[in-house]
Design a protein around this motif. Structure first.
Motif, PDB file in Angstrom:
ATOM      1  N   MET A 157      78.919  -4.468  55.315  1.00  0.00           N
ATOM      2  CA  MET A 157      79.721  -3.272  55.582  1.00  0.00           C
ATOM      3  C   MET A 157      78.856  -2.068  55.925  1.00  0.00           C
ATOM      4  O   MET A 157      79.278  -1.189  56.690  1.00  0.00           O
ATOM      5  CB  MET A 157      80.578  -2.947  54.351  1.00  0.00           C
ATOM      6  N   VAL A 173      78.223  -1.271  59.539  1.00  0.00           N
ATOM      7  CA  VAL A 173      79.489  -0.925  60.203  1.00  0.00           C
ATOM      8  C   VAL A 173      79.876   0.501  59.852  1.00  0.00           C
ATOM      9  O   VAL A 173      80.274   1.297  60.716  1.00  0.00           O
ATOM     10  CB  VAL A 173      80.603  -1.916  59.789  1.00  0.00           C
ATOM     11  N   TYR A 233      86.155  -5.659  58.797  1.00  0.00           N
ATOM     12  CA  TYR A 233      85.889  -4.481  57.971  1.00  0.00           C
ATOM     13  C   TYR A 233      87.185  -3.973  57.347  1.00  0.00           C
ATOM     14  O   TYR A 233      87.277  -3.774  56.144  1.00  0.00           O
ATOM     15  CB  TYR A 233      85.232  -3.406  58.847  1.00  0.00           C
TER      16      TYR A 233
END
Lengths: 201, 247
Positions: free
Chosen positions: B24, B27, B14
């Protein structure tokens, strides 16, 4: 693209074109050798050897990697070669600061003198922290953070697979954080000082 | 909810922009609710901000000039082993007898007097003959040259493959050592060197210059194919490997 023209001309033996490439890449190459060789004289010698190897190897440079990846690879190899020849050992000793190390870079153009001093101090701490890492961890972090190479590019440069790059970056980062936490006031937040581990674990 | 240890494995990706936009999202959502993971990301970014930049690197004064001076000593980018300042120019001393030796070996191999001796089953009859031919080096017919055979801009060395050199058809491609790193027959080499262009070709052999890692790959492939590879010296990173393939 201008750079490609220089590469093509240098490949034919045009030294002026190659001189352009040297000027274009000298900072990048030096930024790498300086962190891998530690001593400035060694860094300069390794950088010079990298460019010499590039000159010699241009006829064989097939362009399947980018020129920058290739020159980083030559620079990395030159550092390894030089240290092996000179028989020097990188110790895992803790970070130390002396005048030369602190002034490793030209001062960055910060808005205020205080900010400039703070920035310089942070740079110095990171440099010292990097020296405490193993060469393998230091190298991937330098290529990632200073040269901003992708994992694929790092893998290409160092002839590693991407999985190895990922794990070295991860371990290198944790190790660097650990050193910075232990030796100074790098991280001002108390929460990060408490946990030596990453994430929620 | 996804286990946190799974997210922990993604945090470096990330931070380093190695995740796609879709990857992403979860996350980011996790970071919003997990202070531990968020702290890791914050610390990584703080360290990143404190890393020096390439632009800040202080290159020694006159670095470019120093490099170009070294390059001018070496000459054109044709395959010549660099004459490093701190090494004695031994190749100058070996080149003349070497050229004579190999010229003689070429003649010997073509003529009725075959170079191979009974016990020699290696793939390098040229290497075997070279020491024998060494005794002829004193009375060589190759012209002596005080200068490196490949100087910048002299002749068509790098283009035509027929460099200006001591013997009519050989260059300094064999490097400062008296023998190539490896000599193979065409059968042994097979197609392994097909990806490379020889730096030199004569009627009897092809000469290749490989990097250390290319040579390592070739060596592995040869071992698997069962070729005899005794006595091949290792090639260090940064050094060139000189491979001769006999036709």
């Amino acid at each position: 693209m201008q750079e490609q023209q220089w590469i093509d001309m240098a490949r034919q033996g045009d030294q002026d074109a190659f001189a352009q490439l040297v000027q274009l890449y000298e900072k990048r190459v030096f930024a790498l050798t300086l962190r891998m060789c530690r001593q400035r004289e060694d860094a300069a010698e390794a950088a010079q050897e990298a460019f010499l190897a590039a000159w010699q190897g241009l006829p064989f440079f097939r362009g399947d990697s980018s020129f920058s990846t290739w020159i980083y690879r030559l620079a990395s190899n030159a550092c390894v070669d030089l240290l092996r020849r000179e028989g020097r050992h990188r110790s895992a000793a803790g970070p130390s600061l002396n005048d030369e190390d602190v002034n490793i870079d030209a001062p960055s153009s910060a808005p205020s003198p205080q900010e400039a001093a703070e920035q310089k101090e942070l740079h110095a701490q990171v440099e010292a922290g990097l020296r405490a890492l193993s060469p393998e961890h230091r190298e991937v972090l330098v290529l990632r953070e200073i040269h901003q190479l992708s994992y694929d590019e790092i893998a290409d440069t160092l002839s590693l697979d991407v999985g190895t790059v990922k794990s070295r970056i991860s371990r290198g980062r944790k190790q660097l954080r650990k050193v910075l936490v232990e030796t100074g006031n790098f991280f001002s937040r108390p929460s990060s000082k408490e946990s030596g581990k990453e994430g929620c674990k | 909810m996804k286990d946190c240890t799974e997210y922990a494995a993604l945090l470096d990706l990330y931070v380093d922009g190695e995740l796609s936009a879709e990857e992403m999202e979860p996350v980011r959502a996790h970071l919003a609710v997990c202070p531990g993971c968020q702290a890791y990301v914050d610390d990584a970014l703080a360290m990143r901000a404190a890393f020096p930049e390439v632009e800040d690197a202080q290159v020694p004064e006159n670095f470019t000039q120093t490099v170009m001076a070294a390059i001018q000593k070496v000459g054109s980018p044709a395959p010549v082993k660099p004459n490093r300042p701190h090494r004695k120019p031994m190749w100058l001393k070996t080149l003349v007898p070497l050229a004579a030796c190999v010229a003689i070996v070429v003649l010997v191999q073509q003529g009725p007097f075959r170079a191979g001796t009974g016990a020699d089953t290696s793939a390098a009859p040229a290497e075997k003959a070279a020491p024998e031919a060494a005794m002829y080096s004193a009375a060589d017919s190759a012209p002596e040259s005080p200068q490196p055979p490949q100087t910048g801009g002299s002749g068509t060395a790098e283009d035509s493959g027929a460099p200006e050199s001591l013997s009519p058809r050989l260059s300094a491609a064999n490097g400062p050592e008296a023998a190539p790193t490896l000599t193979l027959t065409a059968e042994e080499a097979g197609a392994l060197l097909a990806a490379y262009s020889p730096v030199q070709e004569t009627d009897t052999a092809l000469y290749y210059e490989l990097t250390a890692s290319e040579f390592a790959a070739l060596f592995d492939a040869l071992e698997q194919s069962g070729a005899l590879l005794a006595g091949v010296s290792p090639v260090e990173n940064g050094e060139s490997a000189f491979v001769t393939v006999l036709k």
